[in-house]
Design an enzyme around this catalytic site. Structure first.
Site, PDB file in Angstrom:
ATOM      1  N   LEU A 109      40.805  37.029  41.515  1.00 24.51           N
ATOM      2  CA  LEU A 109      40.475  37.970  40.544  1.00 24.51           C
ATOM      3  C   LEU A 109      41.189  37.722  39.157  1.00 24.51           C
ATOM      4  O   LEU A 109      42.230  37.102  39.117  1.00 24.51           O
ATOM      5  CB  LEU A 109      40.888  39.291  41.115  1.00 24.51           C
ATOM      6  CG  LEU A 109      40.975  40.490  40.165  1.00 24.51           C
ATOM      7  CD1 LEU A 109      39.734  40.952  39.625  1.00 24.51           C
ATOM      8  CD2 LEU A 109      41.870  41.444  40.809  1.00 24.51           C
ATOM      9  N   ASP A 154      44.075  56.469  31.390  1.00 25.14           N
ATOM     10  CA  ASP A 154      44.220  57.672  30.521  1.00 25.14           C
ATOM     11  C   ASP A 154      44.902  58.752  31.287  1.00 25.14           C
ATOM     12  O   ASP A 154      44.536  58.785  32.465  1.00 25.14           O
ATOM     13  CB  ASP A 154      42.914  58.214  29.697  1.00 25.14           C
ATOM     14  CG  ASP A 154      43.310  59.008  28.657  1.00 25.14           C
ATOM     15  OD1 ASP A 154      44.593  59.213  28.370  1.00 25.14           O
ATOM     16  OD2 ASP A 154      42.494  59.765  28.007  1.00 25.14           O
ATOM     17  N   HIS A 168      54.057  57.177  32.414  1.00 28.90           N
ATOM     18  CA  HIS A 168      53.432  55.790  32.313  1.00 28.90           C
ATOM     19  C   HIS A 168      54.155  55.015  33.439  1.00 28.90           C
ATOM     20  O   HIS A 168      53.306  54.266  33.970  1.00 28.90           O
ATOM     21  CB  HIS A 168      54.036  55.254  30.951  1.00 28.90           C
ATOM     22  CG  HIS A 168      53.409  55.785  29.632  1.00 28.90           C
ATOM     23  ND1 HIS A 168      52.032  56.044  29.529  1.00 28.90           N
ATOM     24  CD2 HIS A 168      53.850  56.442  28.824  1.00 28.90           C
ATOM     25  CE1 HIS A 168      51.557  56.392  28.227  1.00 28.90           C
ATOM     26  NE2 HIS A 168      52.835  56.975  27.777  1.00 28.90           N
TER      27      HIS A 168
HETATM   28  C1  FPP Z   1      47.173  56.702  28.075  1.00 29.04           C
HETATM   29  O1  FPP Z   1      48.060  57.750  28.653  1.00 29.04           O
HETATM   30  C2  FPP Z   1      47.914  55.358  28.604  1.00 29.04           C
HETATM   31  C3  FPP Z   1      48.438  54.606  27.908  1.00 29.04           C
HETATM   32  C4  FPP Z   1      48.700  54.574  26.387  1.00 29.04           C
HETATM   33  C5  FPP Z   1      49.379  53.473  28.571  1.00 29.04           C
HETATM   34  C6  FPP Z   1      48.910  52.930  29.675  1.00 29.04           C
HETATM   35  C7  FPP Z   1      49.855  51.896  30.506  1.00 29.04           C
HETATM   36  C8  FPP Z   1      50.173  51.949  31.635  1.00 29.04           C
HETATM   37  C9  FPP Z   1      49.427  52.568  32.755  1.00 29.04           C
HETATM   38  C10 FPP Z   1      51.183  50.737  32.019  1.00 29.04           C
HETATM   39  C11 FPP Z   1      50.872  49.438  31.544  1.00 29.04           C
HETATM   40  C12 FPP Z   1      51.838  48.491  32.385  1.00 29.04           C
HETATM   41  C13 FPP Z   1      51.694  47.144  32.640  1.00 29.04           C
HETATM   42  C14 FPP Z   1      52.116  46.587  33.561  1.00 29.04           C
HETATM   43  C15 FPP Z   1      50.999  46.389  31.631  1.00 29.04           C
HETATM   44  P1  FPP Z   1      48.148  58.917  27.538  1.00 29.04           P
HETATM   45  O2  FPP Z   1      49.559  58.406  27.294  1.00 29.04           O
HETATM   46  O3  FPP Z   1      47.292  58.684  26.219  1.00 29.04           O
HETATM   47  O4  FPP Z   1      47.935  60.194  28.432  1.00 29.04           O
HETATM   48  P2  FPP Z   1      47.664  61.660  27.560  1.00 29.04           P
HETATM   49  O5  FPP Z   1      46.308  61.513  27.010  1.00 29.04           O
HETATM   50  O6  FPP Z   1      47.818  62.282  28.796  1.00 29.04           O
HETATM   51  O7  FPP Z   1      48.867  61.816  26.580  1.00 29.04           O
END
Ligand code: FPP
Length: 250
Positions: free
Chosen positions: A139, A28, A45
């Site tokens: 893993l 997050d 992201h």
């Molecule tokens: C939450 O942060 C994050 C997500 C919804 C997406 C997480 C995904 C990745 C890190 C990449 C995935 C990649 C692969 C290769 C599968 P947020 O956007 O809710 O952050 P905020 O709370 O600051 O708005």
């Protein structure tokens, strides 16, 4: 593996006999990380993928057996379509670059979530990675994608009730193991450690059943800034916890 002085210090504090077998992470803070830098949310992201790579490497190095990463929830479809489209492209971008290294490291990739609800290109990329790594014994990395824990429980209940109505399962034989077996995580141990960066302290519909006795570790660091050092610190702190599972300390 190259380690900084701080990472080396933490590494040396780790008891390798008590590595958490299963670590789950709610990745997050990507959006806030980007906004703080005047960048569009999607830049967060993209930066988050580097933390994901680094985390898989350190987890593998430490001998963690299962790593479950929350990449997209059943609720994330509510986000603007541009952001959703971007998030749905990241797995194939990542896998096209990293799959060979993951295979070489004996990593087994699994998908937790409703695959049919994903765009065809995303599902294909992940399913190909799952097939190409299914024989691997190192893993296991679970990508929780289009994953919602309540949805997962509903599915399990439906499958179990079908077996009961067909007569192949007796109601009195339903126990915790039956429910666990029908979740996406069926066959895997429950997480020992849950990590949530970004300062939020909630579960957000993640692994509600499986986290019953998991140790939680929070940091205010945003996911794109989450590095090996944070993972190592989480493991060091985990090893100081006294896990009683509802019983008493021996
Ligand atoms: C939450 O942060 C994050 C997500 C919804 C997406 C997480 C995904 C990745 C890190 C990449 C995935 C990649 C692969 C290769 C599968 P947020 O956007 O809710 O952050 P905020 O709370 O600051 O708005």
């Amino acid at each position: 593996m190259e380690l900084t002085t701080r990472e080396r210090e933490l590494f040396e504090k780790i008891d390798f006999q008590r590595i958490p077998c299963h670590v789950a992470i709610i990745m997050d803070g990507n959006g806030r990380w980007a906004r703080k830098r005047g960048l569009p949310r999607v830049a967060g992201h993209r930066a988050g993928v580097n933390s994901l790579k680094e985390t898989i490497r350190i987890a593998d190095e430490l001998g963690v057996k299962y790593l479950t990463l929350y990449t997209f929830s059943t609720e994330n479809w509510k986000r603007p379509s541009r952001e959703v489209r971007f998030l749905m492209k990241l797995p194939e971008e990542y896998l096209s670059r990293e799959l060979e290294e993951l295979r070489a490291k004996n990593v087994c990739i699994k998908l937790m979530g409703e695959a049919n609800g994903l765009p065809e290109h995303t599902r294909r990329a992940v399913e190909e990675a799952v097939i190409k790594t299914e024989e691997n014994t190192g893993l296991t990395v679970n990508f929780a994608m289009n994953y919602g824990s309540r949805d997962e429980v509903i599915r399990a209940v439906k499958k179990i009730s079908r077996l009961v109505s067909e007569g192949s399962l007796k109601e009195e034989d339903i126990n915790e193991d039956t429910i666990s077996a029908f979740l996406y995580s069926g066959g895997q141990p429950d997480p020992d450690l849950l990590i949530r960066p970004s300062g939020e302290q909630r579960l957000s519909n993640f692994l509600l059943w499986q986290l019953a006795y998991t140790e939680f570790w929070f940091t205010s660091t945003y996911w794109p800034d989450f590095k090996k050092e944070h993972f190592l610190q989480a493991v060091v702190d985990f090893q100081k916890r006294n896990r009683r599972f509802g019983g008493l300390t021996k």
